[in-house]
Design a protein around this motif. Structure first.
Motif, PDB file in Angstrom:
ATOM      1  N   PRO A 181       0.836  -1.208   0.000  1.00  0.00           N
ATOM      2  CA  PRO A 181       0.000   0.000   0.000  1.00  0.00           C
ATOM      3  C   PRO A 181       0.868   1.253   0.000  1.00  0.00           C
ATOM      4  O   PRO A 181       1.993   1.244   0.510  1.00  0.00           O
ATOM      5  N   LEU A 182       0.343   2.311  -0.593  1.00  0.00           N
ATOM      6  CA  LEU A 182       1.081   3.570  -0.670  1.00  0.00           C
ATOM      7  C   LEU A 182       0.668   4.486   0.477  1.00  0.00           C
ATOM      8  O   LEU A 182      -0.506   4.819   0.630  1.00  0.00           O
ATOM      9  N   SER A 183       1.626   4.898   1.279  1.00  0.00           N
ATOM     10  CA  SER A 183       1.373   5.828   2.371  1.00  0.00           C
ATOM     11  C   SER A 183       1.387   7.257   1.829  1.00  0.00           C
ATOM     12  O   SER A 183       1.879   7.509   0.718  1.00  0.00           O
ATOM     13  N   PRO A 184       0.878   8.224   2.594  1.00  0.00           N
ATOM     14  CA  PRO A 184       1.028   9.616   2.170  1.00  0.00           C
ATOM     15  C   PRO A 184       2.483   9.997   1.916  1.00  0.00           C
ATOM     16  O   PRO A 184       2.778  10.735   0.978  1.00  0.00           O
ATOM     17  N   ASP A 185       3.398   9.477   2.746  1.00  0.00           N
ATOM     18  CA  ASP A 185       4.822   9.751   2.507  1.00  0.00           C
ATOM     19  C   ASP A 185       5.252   9.249   1.135  1.00  0.00           C
ATOM     20  O   ASP A 185       6.004   9.920   0.414  1.00  0.00           O
ATOM     21  N   ASP A 186       4.791   8.059   0.765  1.00  0.00           N
ATOM     22  CA  ASP A 186       5.114   7.515  -0.556  1.00  0.00           C
ATOM     23  C   ASP A 186       4.565   8.411  -1.662  1.00  0.00           C
ATOM     24  O   ASP A 186       5.249   8.707  -2.645  1.00  0.00           O
ATOM     25  N   LEU A 187       3.319   8.828  -1.506  1.00  0.00           N
ATOM     26  CA  LEU A 187       2.655   9.608  -2.552  1.00  0.00           C
ATOM     27  C   LEU A 187       3.335  10.955  -2.771  1.00  0.00           C
ATOM     28  O   LEU A 187       3.431  11.434  -3.904  1.00  0.00           O
ATOM     29  N   TYR A 188       3.834  11.556  -1.692  1.00  0.00           N
ATOM     30  CA  TYR A 188       4.499  12.852  -1.832  1.00  0.00           C
ATOM     31  C   TYR A 188       5.918  12.731  -2.385  1.00  0.00           C
ATOM     32  O   TYR A 188       6.571  13.744  -2.630  1.00  0.00           O
ATOM     33  N   LYS A 189       6.382  11.517  -2.586  1.00  0.00           N
ATOM     34  CA  LYS A 189       7.660  11.318  -3.279  1.00  0.00           C
ATOM     35  C   LYS A 189       7.500  11.456  -4.792  1.00  0.00           C
ATOM     36  O   LYS A 189       8.484  11.614  -5.518  1.00  0.00           O
ATOM     37  N   ILE A 190       6.264  11.367  -5.278  1.00  0.00           N
ATOM     38  CA  ILE A 190       6.004  11.317  -6.716  1.00  0.00           C
ATOM     39  C   ILE A 190       5.966  12.722  -7.306  1.00  0.00           C
ATOM     40  O   ILE A 190       5.306  13.619  -6.772  1.00  0.00           O
ATOM     41  N   THR A 191       6.676  12.922  -8.412  1.00  0.00           N
ATOM     42  CA  THR A 191       6.650  14.176  -9.164  1.00  0.00           C
ATOM     43  C   THR A 191       6.526  13.848 -10.650  1.00  0.00           C
ATOM     44  O   THR A 191       6.824  12.719 -11.069  1.00  0.00           O
ATOM     45  N   PRO A 192       6.101  14.808 -11.467  1.00  0.00           N
ATOM     46  CA  PRO A 192       6.064  14.551 -12.916  1.00  0.00           C
ATOM     47  C   PRO A 192       7.418  14.133 -13.468  1.00  0.00           C
ATOM     48  O   PRO A 192       7.503  13.285 -14.356  1.00  0.00           O
ATOM     49  N   LYS A 193       8.487  14.711 -12.919  1.00  0.00           N
ATOM     50  CA  LYS A 193       9.826  14.409 -13.419  1.00  0.00           C
ATOM     51  C   LYS A 193      10.239  12.986 -13.085  1.00  0.00           C
ATOM     52  O   LYS A 193      10.700  12.237 -13.958  1.00  0.00           O
ATOM     53  N   ASN A 194      10.073  12.567 -11.809  1.00  0.00           N
ATOM     54  CA  ASN A 194      10.580  11.234 -11.474  1.00  0.00           C
ATOM     55  C   ASN A 194       9.689  10.109 -11.989  1.00  0.00           C
ATOM     56  O   ASN A 194      10.123   8.960 -12.064  1.00  0.00           O
ATOM     57  N   LEU A 195       8.446  10.419 -12.371  1.00  0.00           N
ATOM     58  CA  LEU A 195       7.623   9.399 -13.024  1.00  0.00           C
ATOM     59  C   LEU A 195       8.254   8.943 -14.338  1.00  0.00           C
ATOM     60  O   LEU A 195       8.084   7.795 -14.754  1.00  0.00           O
ATOM     61  N   SER A 196       8.990   9.840 -14.979  1.00  0.00           N
ATOM     62  CA  SER A 196       9.601   9.503 -16.269  1.00  0.00           C
ATOM     63  C   SER A 196      10.768   8.530 -16.128  1.00  0.00           C
ATOM     64  O   SER A 196      11.252   7.998 -17.127  1.00  0.00           O
ATOM     65  N   PHE A 197      11.218   8.278 -14.887  1.00  0.00           N
ATOM     66  CA  PHE A 197      12.278   7.294 -14.662  1.00  0.00           C
ATOM     67  C   PHE A 197      11.713   5.895 -14.411  1.00  0.00           C
ATOM     68  O   PHE A 197      12.468   4.941 -14.221  1.00  0.00           O
ATOM     69  N   LEU A 198      10.391   5.774 -14.386  1.00  0.00           N
ATOM     70  CA  LEU A 198       9.734   4.481 -14.250  1.00  0.00           C
ATOM     71  C   LEU A 198       9.359   3.954 -15.626  1.00  0.00           C
ATOM     72  O   LEU A 198       9.182   4.725 -16.571  1.00  0.00           O
ATOM     73  N   ASP A 199       9.205   2.635 -15.749  1.00  0.00           N
ATOM     74  CA  ASP A 199       8.664   2.120 -17.000  1.00  0.00           C
ATOM     75  C   ASP A 199       7.138   2.107 -16.906  1.00  0.00           C
ATOM     76  O   ASP A 199       6.561   2.394 -15.854  1.00  0.00           O
ATOM     77  N   GLN A 200       6.470   1.784 -18.013  1.00  0.00           N
ATOM     78  CA  GLN A 200       5.014   1.903 -18.043  1.00  0.00           C
ATOM     79  C   GLN A 200       4.339   0.974 -17.042  1.00  0.00           C
ATOM     80  O   GLN A 200       3.338   1.341 -16.417  1.00  0.00           O
ATOM     81  N   GLU A 201       4.858  -0.219 -16.852  1.00  0.00           N
ATOM     82  CA  GLU A 201       4.265  -1.140 -15.880  1.00  0.00           C
ATOM     83  C   GLU A 201       4.318  -0.558 -14.474  1.00  0.00           C
ATOM     84  O   GLU A 201       3.360  -0.682 -13.699  1.00  0.00           O
TER      85      GLU A 201
END
Length: 305
Positions: free
Chosen positions: A61-81
């Motif tokens: 599960p994703l905690s609020p701390d996890d969710l606030y780690k996400i930015t438009p920029k770092n999403l691009s370092f993930l693959d689509q899956e």
């Protein structure tokens, strides 16, 4: 046809747009150089190698701390899956209201370029205008930028900052009897085009719970519609259907489909909402849910103090 809104509503929207124009850019220009540190389940290529979303959410599960780690920029370092695994662990949250900044992003391994002309192929042969190649790609680049949500009307319009390229390609109809409506944002005119219906509906990725749907199919029936360029997003054009879920208040992750085929990821952000709601969301991990949360409701990992 124009939408008639109260002077108070128009003034409030204009003020919010001005604030966004001045303050929203930093969020999209973050200096992240790596993917967010979030847990994922292992996977392989092909449908059989994808994890079950219910099991994924139960184990990670994703905690609020996890969710606030996400930015438009770092999403691009993930693959689509991995992007899909994040999306599946989100809920719709509240239907947005007011102006949002927006942008596309391309996951690791992608081309880094949206080419609707290649995706469309021969699918637009019935279109009543001659639109091809670079024209299609340009439309794609403008559709998933800033948006204005009219929650009470269940309506959305897209903010277009620069109309000159679309005009040059002959994709904008304008005359004295039907002038283009504009909003002033940070001293610049922006146009509100491509109206869409706004409602809760089933996600095309994760059917366990609803997402917020931005549906352009019947754009020609909505207030403010003009044949060109709005037709291009509707059922006689690309048949665009977006869906979004909330990462945290003020920040939404979106998936765009063309004739029910996935084409691109995008994000939407409202800094004022994000800053105002952060403290409470960090404590509880909960927000108002306007859409059906499903029988397998989102698991929020909350830290204990």
């Amino acid at each position: 046809m124009r939408t008639h809104r109260s002077p108070r509503r128009v003034a409030a929207t204009a003020a919010a747009l001005l604030v966004l124009g001045l303050a929203g850019c930093d969020f999209f220009d973050s200096k992240d150089k790596a993917a967010p540190e979030i847990a994922f389940m292992p996977y392989t290529e092909g449908y059989a190698g994808k994890p079950d979303f219910a099991r994924l959410e139960y184990q990670h599960p994703l905690s609020p701390d996890d969710l606030y780690k996400i930015t438009p920029k770092n999403l691009s370092f993930l693959d689509q899956e991995q992007v899909d695994q994040i999306y599946a662990r989100l809920s719709a949250g509240p239907i947005p209201d007011g102006p949002f900044e927006g942008d596309l992003f391309f996951p690791r391994g992608g081309s880094g370029k949206l080419r609707l002309s290649e995706i469309a192929g021969g699918g637009l042969k019935g279109l009543v205008v001659n639109v091809a190649g670079a024209k299609l790609d340009l439309v794609g680049e403008t559709l998933w930028k800033g948006k204005v949500f009219y929650r009470g009307e269940r309506l959305l319009r897209n903010r277009i900052e620069d109309l000159s390229a679309l005009k040059k390609l002959g994709l904008v109809e304008e005359n004295d009897a039907n002038p283009l409506a504009t909003e002033k944002i940070a001293g610049k005119d922006q146009w509100l085009l491509f109206p869409a219906k706004l409602y809760c509906g089933q996600s095309l990725l994760d059917g366990r719970r609803e997402s917020i749907i931005i549906d352009y199919a019947f754009t020609d029936e909505l207030p403010g519609y003009r044949r060109m360029p709005d037709l291009l997003a509707g059922r006689d054009g690309f048949a665009i259907r977006d869906e979004i879920r909330m990462v945290y208040p003020g920040f939404y992750l979106g998936r765009a489909y063309m004739d029910r085929s996935f084409v691109v990821n995008f994000v939407l952000y409202n800094k004022d909402i994000a800053e105002r709601a952060k403290e409470e969301f960090m404590k509880t991990g909960k927000v108002q849910e306007d859409c059906w949360p499903g029988t397998q409701q989102r698991v929020a990992a909350i830290r204990s103090n």
